[in-house]
Design an enzyme around this catalytic site. Structure first.
Site, PDB file in Angstrom:
ATOM      1  N   ASP A  86      -1.430   6.395   6.640  1.00 51.20           N
ATOM      2  CA  ASP A  86      -2.548   5.596   6.138  1.00 51.20           C
ATOM      3  C   ASP A  86      -2.786   4.495   7.164  1.00 51.20           C
ATOM      4  OD1 ASP A  86      -4.291   3.850   4.947  1.00 51.20           O
ATOM      5  OD2 ASP A  86      -3.144   3.608   3.088  1.00 51.20           O
ATOM      6  N   TRP A 120       0.820  -1.212   0.000  1.00 53.96           N
ATOM      7  CA  TRP A 120       0.000   0.000   0.000  1.00 53.96           C
ATOM      8  C   TRP A 120       0.846   1.250   0.000  1.00 53.96           C
ATOM      9  CZ3 TRP A 120      -4.766   0.169  -1.572  1.00 53.96           C
ATOM     10  CH2 TRP A 120      -5.484  -1.032  -1.593  1.00 53.96           C
ATOM     11  N   LYS A 150     -12.751  -1.639   6.950  1.00 52.01           N
ATOM     12  CA  LYS A 150     -12.122  -2.628   7.803  1.00 52.01           C
ATOM     13  C   LYS A 150     -12.689  -2.511   9.223  1.00 52.01           C
ATOM     14  CE  LYS A 150      -8.661  -2.158   4.487  1.00 52.01           C
ATOM     15  NZ  LYS A 150      -8.925  -3.214   3.533  1.00 52.01           N
TER      16      LYS A 150
END
Lengths: 360, 360
Positions: free
Chosen positions: A172, A101, A196
């Site tokens: 993040d 990511w 999530k």
């Protein structure tokens, strides 16, 4: 029958939240309307919206120096939205690469300026390492340093957050936000997609220090310009109202669980049980260095990968779902977010032991 | 008790849709998971996603030349996303201004290049006119012409869509998409936020002709670059899965109603009843020229505006909600989208007549 859902996201939600959402679908609190049908400017939704913000602020202990925004576009959207908002005067940033990511974040930032790689956690075994501050080679006067504090695909979590002085740290935190207390004062910006630990896909939480609201590039789209979003209480454009409502229900559920300290204890117990099972066996392996092992996303490999399909089929037969690893790394992955109960992890490790006994 | 909800958006949804969503909240079709909890890459959600796309293509008769994308950010997001996607080689476009929304679109486009006003429907009475093609003064070789085909705030709908030859027409159809058949072949791009006729807020439908996918500016964010979104079947980033699911349920509901031709007939009947009531009275007034009166958003004013609060309070007491006009124009507004039944409009006009009889 409800399954045990180990999806990396969108992911399991608390049953209590889903039941309440179903109960209120046609008529929220006697309003005669479902939440989806409410004007975002009406008193009913304004109450939902402001309670969600207050509950999140309380849960995460967000200091008064930071604003909480609800945006759209998820983590991948933020990969562009962050530089668009922070490259106004200094179009350059540093990136600590801890997995797939953060790699994507760095690549997207190149569209808007310089994106210097300050450190990488890639080893011969893949992304298995979270570089410590002493390994970061920062450039001269970057607009910010970007760090993905939990890498969903690689299972690398960063627990030690350095103090960078005047350089804003942008995190993040998509896949571990709300899993444990975090010291928000250490971050210039902390963001996360909802799918999530927050709720359903479609809303992004962005927590931003107020002095960073004035650094946008001229061509930052208004709907994604934090300053504009903040000035309009996240209602510059029509917000994803239902996603905010579901997030609000999750926040209240978290408060009933005892907040983030209590949920962290449960998350430690769940992760420990799973990593202990992996480590006690030579049949399963997790390659991430111990100090950086994610409590949320646990990738593991069968030593004999020809048994992968058997393993997944047997798991599915027991109602243990979404255990296949990300296609870029293979193997297995159990995502054990807040809403995944201890019983799910117990059922998984029991199955893992039986599968090993049968095939070792 | 369910109210009659005249909200301009987010707005009323069909009860059948809400009931099904509530029923399936914890377990979709025996999967053991709710739709919110499903991985967007799993077979269950892939089915939901592809059925929604197919049903929408069938309902709107979208030709093979055009792709259907699901994005985030709504109409206001598209105000930037459209020029970011179409200004790659020619950073200039023309705007036909028919109301408040097209004004916003033109203003935002100025961030990315030239935004020429080709015509305006503003008169002394506000936005009451949809300029015909003969009134449009196009610039030389624009990247596209932008038109908001239904102005939610001003109640101006454009029914005659000209053929612009090689110049792509870009339409913001947010507040009347799916209200009647449209000839998609006439549009280069047609987009709409979901929160009026499509479903819940949080997903944007973008229908784009394939030859326009290659005109993006270099700094268009990947998550909003139509070409990237199209190449990844709207899953470049995690899509707003639940919003797509609800849209899919609405599409199936529309098919059960007989599709867009049948829904148009009902929408004509509803709008006619309301406009006839307004026109038959000097107590109420609608200022929009008759040929451009919106079938979806009907603004009207009391001749004696000191009675506005009384009117709204009396309406609320009867369960007629969200009738207050947009703050920028004042007065009243009844949004009568597909999911608002004829009975709601009948109840409204009955109330309007009684209120007039009492106060005229």
């Amino acid at each position: 029958m409800r399954v045990f859902n180990f999806s990396a996201g969108p992911a399991a939600l608390p049953e209590e939240v889903l039941r309440q959402a179903a109960d209120e679908m046609l008529d929220w609190h006697g309003s005669g309307m479902g939440v989806m049908e409410m004007s975002h400017r009406g008193p009913e939704f304004m109450q939902i919206h402001s309670e969600a913000l207050l509950d999140l602020r309380e849960l995460m202990q967000v200091p008064a120096s930071h604003q909480i925004l609800f945006l759209q576009g998820g983590g991948i959207g933020e990969n562009a939205i962050v530089p668009l908002n922070l490259f106004g005067t200094k179009p350059r940033a540093d990136f600590v690469i801890t997995g797939s990511w953060s790699q994507k974040s760095q690549k997207e930032a190149l569209k808007y300026g310089a994106a210097h790689i300050a450190a990488t956690g890639r080893t011969e075994a893949g992304f298995t390492h979270s570089p410590a501050r002493s390994e970061w080679k920062l450039s001269d006067d970057p607009a910010y340093v970007h760090l993905c504090t939990n890498e969903t695909i690689d299972g690398v979590e960063t627990f030690e957050i350095p103090d960078l002085g005047d350089i804003p740290l942008v995190a993040d935190a998509s896949s571990h936000i709300l899993s444990r207390p975090m010291d928000i004062a250490k971050y210039g910006v902390l963001y996360g997609g909802a799918q999530k630990n927050i709720g359903m896909a479609g809303v992004t939480v962005v927590i931003v220090r107020e002095d960073l609201l004035d650094r946008a590039m001229a061509l930052c789209p208004s709907a994604f310009e934090w300053k504009t979003v903040a000035a309009n209480n996240s209602m510059y454009n029509t917000p994803p109202t239902y996603a905010i409502y579901i997030a609000g229900l999750v926040f209240k559920w978290l408060k009933r669980q005892g907040g983030l300290t209590a949920i962290e204890a449960r998350n430690i117990e769940k992760a420990q049980l799973l990593y202990d099972t992996i480590d006690a066996s030579s049949f399963y392996v997790n390659k991430v260095e111990r100090r950086a092992r994610s409590r949320m996303n646990v990738p593991f490999f069968l030593a004999d990968e020809t048994r992968n399909d058997d393993f997944l089929a047997g798991a599915k037969a027991r109602g243990l779902l979404q255990l296949k690893g990300h296609k870029s790394v293979g193997g297995m992955r159990a995502s054990i977010y807040n809403a995944v109960p201890l019983e799910a992890v117990q059922a998984l490790v029991e199955y893992m032991k039986e599968f090993e006994a049968k095939h070792a």
